[in-house]
Write a protein that holds these residues in place. Sequence first.
Motif, PDB file in Angstrom:
ATOM      1  N   ILE A 185     -21.650 -11.679  44.522  1.00 35.59           N
ATOM      2  CA  ILE A 185     -22.506 -11.088  43.494  1.00 35.59           C
ATOM      3  C   ILE A 185     -23.926 -10.939  44.039  1.00 35.59           C
ATOM      4  N   LYS A 186     -24.494  -9.755  43.829  1.00 42.45           N
ATOM      5  CA  LYS A 186     -25.878  -9.504  44.216  1.00 42.45           C
ATOM      6  C   LYS A 186     -26.465  -8.449  43.276  1.00 42.45           C
ATOM      7  N   ASN A 187     -27.700  -8.654  42.851  1.00 45.85           N
ATOM      8  CA  ASN A 187     -28.393  -7.718  41.969  1.00 45.85           C
ATOM      9  C   ASN A 187     -27.586  -7.408  40.711  1.00 45.85           C
ATOM     10  N   ASN A 188     -26.994  -8.442  40.124  1.00 41.80           N
ATOM     11  CA  ASN A 188     -26.211  -8.316  38.888  1.00 41.80           C
ATOM     12  C   ASN A 188     -25.028  -7.365  39.000  1.00 41.80           C
ATOM     13  N   LYS A 189     -24.483  -7.266  40.203  1.00 39.88           N
ATOM     14  CA  LYS A 189     -23.280  -6.468  40.430  1.00 39.88           C
ATOM     15  C   LYS A 189     -22.317  -7.243  41.317  1.00 39.88           C
ATOM     16  N   VAL A 190     -21.044  -6.948  41.150  1.00 38.98           N
ATOM     17  CA  VAL A 190     -20.031  -7.512  42.041  1.00 38.98           C
ATOM     18  C   VAL A 190     -20.076  -6.693  43.326  1.00 38.98           C
ATOM     19  N   VAL A 191     -20.306  -7.351  44.431  1.00 42.44           N
ATOM     20  CA  VAL A 191     -20.353  -6.675  45.727  1.00 42.44           C
ATOM     21  C   VAL A 191     -18.925  -6.469  46.235  1.00 42.44           C
ATOM     22  N   LYS A 192     -18.147  -7.547  46.205  1.00 42.87           N
ATOM     23  CA  LYS A 192     -16.752  -7.487  46.640  1.00 42.87           C
ATOM     24  C   LYS A 192     -16.043  -8.733  46.158  1.00 42.87           C
ATOM     25  N   ILE A 193     -14.727  -8.691  46.255  1.00 45.82           N
ATOM     26  CA  ILE A 193     -13.904  -9.841  45.911  1.00 45.82           C
ATOM     27  C   ILE A 193     -12.923 -10.067  47.048  1.00 45.82           C
ATOM     28  N   GLU A 194     -12.800 -11.323  47.458  1.00 46.21           N
ATOM     29  CA  GLU A 194     -11.835 -11.690  48.488  1.00 46.21           C
ATOM     30  C   GLU A 194     -10.853 -12.691  47.901  1.00 46.21           C
ATOM     31  N   ALA A 195      -9.591 -12.456  48.120  1.00 44.30           N
ATOM     32  CA  ALA A 195      -8.551 -13.378  47.667  1.00 44.30           C
ATOM     33  C   ALA A 195      -8.475 -14.559  48.622  1.00 44.30           C
ATOM     34  N   GLN A 217      -5.071  -2.277  45.174  1.00 46.75           N
ATOM     35  CA  GLN A 217      -5.266  -1.466  43.983  1.00 46.75           C
ATOM     36  C   GLN A 217      -6.271  -2.034  42.990  1.00 46.75           C
ATOM     37  N   LEU A 218      -6.348  -3.349  42.856  1.00 50.42           N
ATOM     38  CA  LEU A 218      -7.191  -3.941  41.822  1.00 50.42           C
ATOM     39  C   LEU A 218      -8.536  -4.448  42.334  1.00 50.42           C
ATOM     40  N   LEU A 219      -8.538  -5.229  43.388  1.00 49.47           N
ATOM     41  CA  LEU A 219      -9.792  -5.831  43.847  1.00 49.47           C
ATOM     42  C   LEU A 219     -10.891  -4.798  44.113  1.00 49.47           C
ATOM     43  N   PRO A 220     -10.602  -3.672  44.752  1.00 44.62           N
ATOM     44  CA  PRO A 220     -11.674  -2.692  45.001  1.00 44.62           C
ATOM     45  C   PRO A 220     -12.291  -2.093  43.731  1.00 44.62           C
ATOM     46  N   LYS A 221     -11.585  -2.137  42.615  1.00 40.26           N
ATOM     47  CA  LYS A 221     -12.115  -1.587  41.366  1.00 40.26           C
ATOM     48  C   LYS A 221     -13.355  -2.341  40.890  1.00 40.26           C
ATOM     49  N   PHE A 222     -13.513  -3.580  41.332  1.00 41.82           N
ATOM     50  CA  PHE A 222     -14.662  -4.388  40.926  1.00 41.82           C
ATOM     51  C   PHE A 222     -15.904  -4.119  41.787  1.00 41.82           C
ATOM     52  N   ASN A 223     -15.723  -3.557  42.973  1.00 42.36           N
ATOM     53  CA  ASN A 223     -16.845  -3.334  43.884  1.00 42.36           C
ATOM     54  C   ASN A 223     -17.908  -2.456  43.236  1.00 42.36           C
ATOM     55  N   GLY A 224     -19.129  -2.968  43.157  1.00 42.13           N
ATOM     56  CA  GLY A 224     -20.237  -2.224  42.579  1.00 42.13           C
ATOM     57  C   GLY A 224     -20.314  -2.294  41.063  1.00 42.13           C
ATOM     58  N   MET A 225     -19.390  -3.004  40.443  1.00 40.73           N
ATOM     59  CA  MET A 225     -19.351  -3.092  38.979  1.00 40.73           C
ATOM     60  C   MET A 225     -20.448  -4.021  38.462  1.00 40.73           C
ATOM     61  N   LYS A 226     -21.112  -3.620  37.385  1.00 43.58           N
ATOM     62  CA  LYS A 226     -22.107  -4.472  36.744  1.00 43.58           C
ATOM     63  C   LYS A 226     -21.412  -5.719  36.207  1.00 43.58           C
ATOM     64  N   LEU A 227     -22.145  -6.817  36.204  1.00 40.90           N
ATOM     65  CA  LEU A 227     -21.555  -8.073  35.753  1.00 40.90           C
ATOM     66  C   LEU A 227     -21.090  -7.996  34.302  1.00 40.90           C
ATOM     67  N   SER A 228     -21.826  -7.268  33.474  1.00 43.24           N
ATOM     68  CA  SER A 228     -21.417  -7.149  32.063  1.00 43.24           C
ATOM     69  C   SER A 228     -20.060  -6.476  31.937  1.00 43.24           C
ATOM     70  N   GLU A 229     -19.756  -5.536  32.820  1.00 40.05           N
ATOM     71  CA  GLU A 229     -18.444  -4.881  32.809  1.00 40.05           C
ATOM     72  C   GLU A 229     -17.375  -5.778  33.428  1.00 40.05           C
ATOM     73  N   ALA A 230     -17.726  -6.458  34.510  1.00 39.71           N
ATOM     74  CA  ALA A 230     -16.757  -7.320  35.201  1.00 39.71           C
ATOM     75  C   ALA A 230     -16.336  -8.494  34.329  1.00 39.71           C
ATOM     76  N   LYS A 277      -9.888  -4.248  30.436  1.00 36.06           N
ATOM     77  CA  LYS A 277      -9.514  -2.845  30.261  1.00 36.06           C
ATOM     78  C   LYS A 277      -9.142  -2.165  31.576  1.00 36.06           C
ATOM     79  N   ILE A 278      -9.467  -2.803  32.686  1.00 35.62           N
ATOM     80  CA  ILE A 278      -9.133  -2.244  33.993  1.00 35.62           C
ATOM     81  C   ILE A 278      -7.629  -2.346  34.205  1.00 35.62           C
ATOM     82  N   ASP A 279      -7.029  -1.257  34.628  1.00 29.22           N
ATOM     83  CA  ASP A 279      -5.597  -1.277  34.918  1.00 29.22           C
ATOM     84  C   ASP A 279      -5.318  -2.194  36.094  1.00 29.22           C
ATOM     85  N   GLY A 280      -4.281  -3.004  35.968  1.00 28.99           N
ATOM     86  CA  GLY A 280      -3.870  -3.882  37.045  1.00 28.99           C
ATOM     87  C   GLY A 280      -3.021  -3.133  38.053  1.00 28.99           C
TER      88      GLY A 280
END
Length: 136
Positions: free
Chosen positions: A63-73, A89-102, A107-110
């Motif tokens: 997390i940086k600047n109130n956004k998800v930068v990336k997710i690693e399993a 398919q799923l982890l990249p959908k969070f990249n750049g997402m605002k924390l309020s959305e994350a 609602k994000i499709d799995g």
Amino acid sequence: MLSRQFISAAFIAVTATGGIAYAAGQQGKVMYRQADGTYVVNTATLTANVKGFKGATPLEVFIKNNKVVKIEALPNHESPKFFDRVRQQLLPKFNGMKLSEAATAQKIDGATGATYSSRAVKENVAAAVAYYRKNR
């Protein structure tokens, strides 16, 4: 008695698989800050009760600047075939997402065919965001 070489070799083998040491010496920490200001939240202890199909699905959420930068399993017991779908398919959908959305990303499709793993990942992300907001 075990020899020092055997113990060292066993530790290196476990470390190489990611089983014990991770995050460049940050093992055991739920959250830490990298030199560039990115916070990393490790959900291994935060969400031990959140299960995918075959068990816990811990993540590191960057997390940086109130956004998800990336997710690693992190290492888990999910079926590799299905969890690879989650990674792709799923982890990249969070990249750049605002924390309020994350935080409410239900609602994000799995990933198709990986429903339990997808749900667990979303819960892990929500827990990481909540922990970050409370403890940074």
